[in-house]
Design an enzyme around this catalytic site. Structure first.
Site, short mmCIF file in Angstrom:
data_model
loop_
_atom_site.label_atom_id
_atom_site.label_comp_id
_atom_site.label_asym_id
_atom_site.label_seq_id
_atom_site.Cartn_x
_atom_site.Cartn_y
_atom_site.Cartn_z
N ARG A 87 0.82 -1.24 0.00
CA ARG A 87 0.00 0.00 0.00
C ARG A 87 0.84 1.27 0.00
NH1 ARG A 87 -3.84 -2.77 3.48
NH2 ARG A 87 -5.44 -3.57 2.09
N LYS A 142 3.72 11.35 -11.31
CA LYS A 142 2.90 10.44 -12.13
C LYS A 142 3.68 9.14 -12.30
CE LYS A 142 0.00 13.29 -15.08
NZ LYS A 142 -0.33 13.58 -16.49
N GLU A 199 10.07 17.57 -24.72
CA GLU A 199 9.35 17.81 -23.46
C GLU A 199 9.80 19.14 -22.83
OE1 GLU A 199 6.77 16.19 -22.33
OE2 GLU A 199 6.96 14.02 -22.59
N LYS A 259 7.55 23.19 -14.35
CA LYS A 259 6.67 22.05 -14.08
C LYS A 259 6.28 22.03 -12.60
CE LYS A 259 5.86 17.14 -14.54
NZ LYS A 259 6.20 15.86 -15.14
N GLU A 292 -3.98 16.70 -11.54
CA GLU A 292 -4.50 16.98 -12.89
C GLU A 292 -6.01 17.14 -12.97
OE1 GLU A 292 -2.20 15.13 -16.09
OE2 GLU A 292 -4.09 14.90 -17.18
N ARG A 321 -2.97 21.20 -14.68
CA ARG A 321 -1.88 20.28 -15.04
C ARG A 321 -2.08 19.67 -16.43
NH1 ARG A 321 1.28 15.89 -11.18
NH2 ARG A 321 2.62 15.11 -12.84
N ASN A 327 0.03 18.22 -20.97
CA ASN A 327 -0.27 17.21 -21.99
C ASN A 327 -0.22 17.79 -23.40
OD1 ASN A 327 -0.70 15.27 -20.03
ND2 ASN A 327 -2.86 15.81 -19.81
N HIS A 371 0.57 15.60 -26.34
CA HIS A 371 0.49 14.20 -25.91
C HIS A 371 -0.75 13.47 -26.42
CE1 HIS A 371 3.78 15.42 -23.38
NE2 HIS A 371 3.90 14.22 -22.85
N HIS A 382 0.72 10.28 -27.87
CA HIS A 382 0.48 8.94 -27.32
C HIS A 382 -0.12 8.00 -28.37
CE1 HIS A 382 0.45 10.02 -22.73
NE2 HIS A 382 1.66 9.95 -23.24
N HIS A 389 9.17 8.08 -27.14
CA HIS A 389 8.16 8.96 -26.54
C HIS A 389 8.39 10.44 -26.90
CE1 HIS A 389 5.25 10.38 -23.59
NE2 HIS A 389 6.15 11.25 -23.18
N1 LIG Z 1 5.73 10.23 -15.30
C1 LIG Z 1 5.75 11.29 -16.08
O1 LIG Z 1 5.36 12.40 -15.69
C2 LIG Z 1 6.27 11.14 -17.49
C3 LIG Z 1 6.49 12.30 -18.27
C4 LIG Z 1 7.05 12.13 -19.54
C5 LIG Z 1 7.37 10.86 -20.01
N2 LIG Z 1 7.12 9.77 -19.22
C6 LIG Z 1 7.46 8.43 -19.68
O2 LIG Z 1 8.86 8.35 -19.86
C7 LIG Z 1 9.14 7.26 -20.76
C8 LIG Z 1 10.25 7.65 -21.70
O3 LIG Z 1 11.42 7.89 -20.96
P1 LIG Z 1 12.87 7.89 -21.61
O4 LIG Z 1 12.85 8.63 -22.88
O5 LIG Z 1 13.80 8.28 -20.55
O6 LIG Z 1 13.06 6.36 -22.04
P2 LIG Z 1 13.81 5.11 -21.37
O7 LIG Z 1 13.59 5.09 -19.92
O8 LIG Z 1 13.34 3.93 -22.15
O9 LIG Z 1 15.35 5.38 -21.65
C9 LIG Z 1 15.81 5.39 -22.97
C10 LIG Z 1 16.98 4.41 -23.19
O10 LIG Z 1 18.17 4.99 -22.66
C11 LIG Z 1 18.85 4.06 -21.81
N3 LIG Z 1 19.54 4.87 -20.82
C12 LIG Z 1 19.01 5.50 -19.76
N4 LIG Z 1 19.92 6.29 -19.16
C13 LIG Z 1 21.07 6.15 -19.84
C14 LIG Z 1 22.36 6.73 -19.74
N5 LIG Z 1 22.64 7.68 -18.85
N6 LIG Z 1 23.32 6.33 -20.63
C15 LIG Z 1 23.03 5.42 -21.59
N7 LIG Z 1 21.81 4.86 -21.76
C16 LIG Z 1 20.84 5.23 -20.91
C17 LIG Z 1 17.74 3.18 -21.28
O11 LIG Z 1 18.25 1.93 -20.88
C18 LIG Z 1 16.81 3.08 -22.50
O12 LIG Z 1 17.28 2.09 -23.36
C19 LIG Z 1 7.83 6.94 -21.45
O13 LIG Z 1 7.32 5.74 -20.95
C20 LIG Z 1 6.91 8.07 -21.04
O14 LIG Z 1 5.55 7.69 -20.99
C21 LIG Z 1 6.59 9.90 -17.98
#
Ligand SMILES: NC(=O)c1ccc[n+]([C@@H]2O[C@H](COP(=O)([O-])OP(=O)(O)OC[C@H]3O[C@@H](n4cnc5c(N)ncnc54)[C@H](O)[C@@H]3O)[C@@H](O)[C@H]2O)c1
Length: 370
Positions: A129, A151, A193, A235, A245, A249, A253, A256, A260, A272
């Site tokens: 929990r 999030k 972003e 942010k 949201e 907030r 998006n 997005h 998405h 993404h």
């Molecule tokens: N929670 C939120 O508010 C929010 C906001 C925006 C995006 N997101 C989510 O974030 C995700 C995308 O994140 P992302 O672009 O970081 O992708 P990711 O986490 O898949 O990372 C991208 C790639 O880089 C590699 N990597 C990470 N750090 C590294 C480093 N320092 N050196 C070398 N390789 C490295 C990872 O292993 C992966 O293969 C999506 O799922 C999206 O929905 C969430």
């Protein structure tokens, strides 16, 4: 110099947390861990790529610096990539934690990009929990956006982030030195972003991105740190005003609703950030077609996003009808209608009758996609 930004929450809790952005933050993380009370277990959750680059080093560093008698340390990783941002990954990680007898006195460190942050955050939100967690973002996208704001969640076959929870971290440590190993395509995928924050909130920073394009793409860490800091500051302001949201907030998006849908249609091959970049171009074009955004500003937004590495041609891979149909699964739907953030100008988000997201007719979306 390190930059500290504080998020003051009042809705789900009266807690504050700090986001630290800078270089070589291992000691800051250690200092933070040392003063945490009632924590016996530390679990580092990471993915297969980051495990090798930074996970093992973090374990060694923490093992040699934290009192052994007091802390049990575990590192669990899952295969890298959006495809693994699923409920089964969450269950597997939680089973590992149960097997290691991790109780409610456990703290999770999410070490990785946005995928790790969303997964580890959701693991923490739902384990017994809810247990505390810390974000240690390692991608540009995670530093400018996903590690902040609470999030968490996973994708399902019905769409992106369809299952999740608002669960705020105890702290965020964004160490820009880690970006040196990040492949260029992921640097480029993190930029939209940040541009989103500036297009919606800060014209001067939007212009700063345009005039520093070369330095950004060459990973000048001073410039990058300035961009991360300002994006996070903006942010944080939005999250403080509307943590869960309900209204404002939704501005975050922008890009997005379309983004998405593209990500899902590409079976998550489109990263993404690129999908959001394309989504921002389409949603800016919709604003333009509706007579809200001038031609000049629309063209400037499109050019900026394209100059940072997003290819508009990618959108042609998807049929407009399919994109629109995919959008109808989006969780941003309201009363069966697709809702979208629109722009009246750069730094001017359209707010009508107190609302920040608006219904857009399919024929306008279709025209913009064409
Ligand atoms: N929670 C939120 O508010 C929010 C906001 C925006 C995006 N997101 C989510 O974030 C995700 C995308 O994140 P992302 O672009 O970081 O992708 P990711 O986490 O898949 O990372 C991208 C790639 O880089 C590699 N990597 C990470 N750090 C590294 C480093 N320092 N050196 C070398 N390789 C490295 C990872 O292993 C992966 O293969 C999506 O799922 C999206 O929905 C969430």
């Amino acid at each position: 110099m390190n930059k500290k930004i504080t998020i003051k929450l009042s809705q789900t809790s009266s807690r504050n947390y700090n986001i630290l952005i800078g270089s070589n933050l291992q000691n800051e993380l250690l200092k933070f861990l040392r003063v945490q009370k009632n924590i016996r277990n530390i679990v580092i959750i990471t993915d297969s790529t980051v495990e090798k680059l930074y996970g093992e080093k973090m374990v060694t560093n923490l093992e040699s610096s934290l009192p052994k008698a007091k802390t049990i340390l575990n590192l669990f990783s899952f295969p890298a990539g959006e495809k693994h941002k699923t409920q089964s990954t969450v269950s597997r990680l939680q089973d590992h934690m149960f097997a290691q007898k991790c109780g409610r006195d456990t703290l999770v460190i999410a070490l990785g990009g946005g995928v790790v942050g969303d997964v580890a955050g959701y693991v923490s939100a739902t384990y017994m929990r809810g247990i505390p967690f810390v974000q240690a973002p390692t991608t540009l996208l995670a530093m400018v956006d996903s590690s902040v704001g609470g999030k968490t969640g996973v994708d399902t076959k019905y769409g992106k982030n369809m299952v999740g929870a608002f669960w705020q971290p105890l702290a965020v440590f964004a160490d820009v030195e880690m970006l040196k190993t990040l492949p260029k395509e992921h640097i480029r995928s993190g930029l939209p972003e940040a541009v989103k924050m500036f297009v919606t909130h800060d014209k001067k920073m939007f212009e700063y991105v345009i005039s520093n394009r070369e330095k950004i793409l060459q990973l000048d860490l001073d410039v990058i740190q300035k961009i991360i800091s300002r994006a996070v500051e903006l942010k944080a302001g939005v999250v403080i005003r509307d943590e869960t949201e309900k209204n404002e907030r939704k501005v975050l998006n922008f890009g997005h609703t379309v983004g998405h849908a593209l990500e899902k249609l590409s079976n998550y091959k489109l990263l993404h950030g690129y999908a959001v970049g394309l989504g921002m171009i389409v949603e800016a074009r919709i604003s333009n077609l509706l007579g809200k955004l001038s031609d000049t500003e629309y063209e400037l937004i499109e050019k900026t996003i394209v100059d940072l590495g997003v290819k508009t041609g990618d959108i042609k891979k998807f049929e407009p009808k399919k994109i629109i149909s995919e959008m109808s699964h989006d969780k941003k739907m309201q009363n069966g209608e697709v809702q979208m953030v629109l722009l009246n100008g750069i730094e001017k988000v359209c707010k009508k009758h107190g609302k920040w997201a608006h219904f857009v007719e399919s024929k306008v979306i279709f025209e913009a996609l064409e």
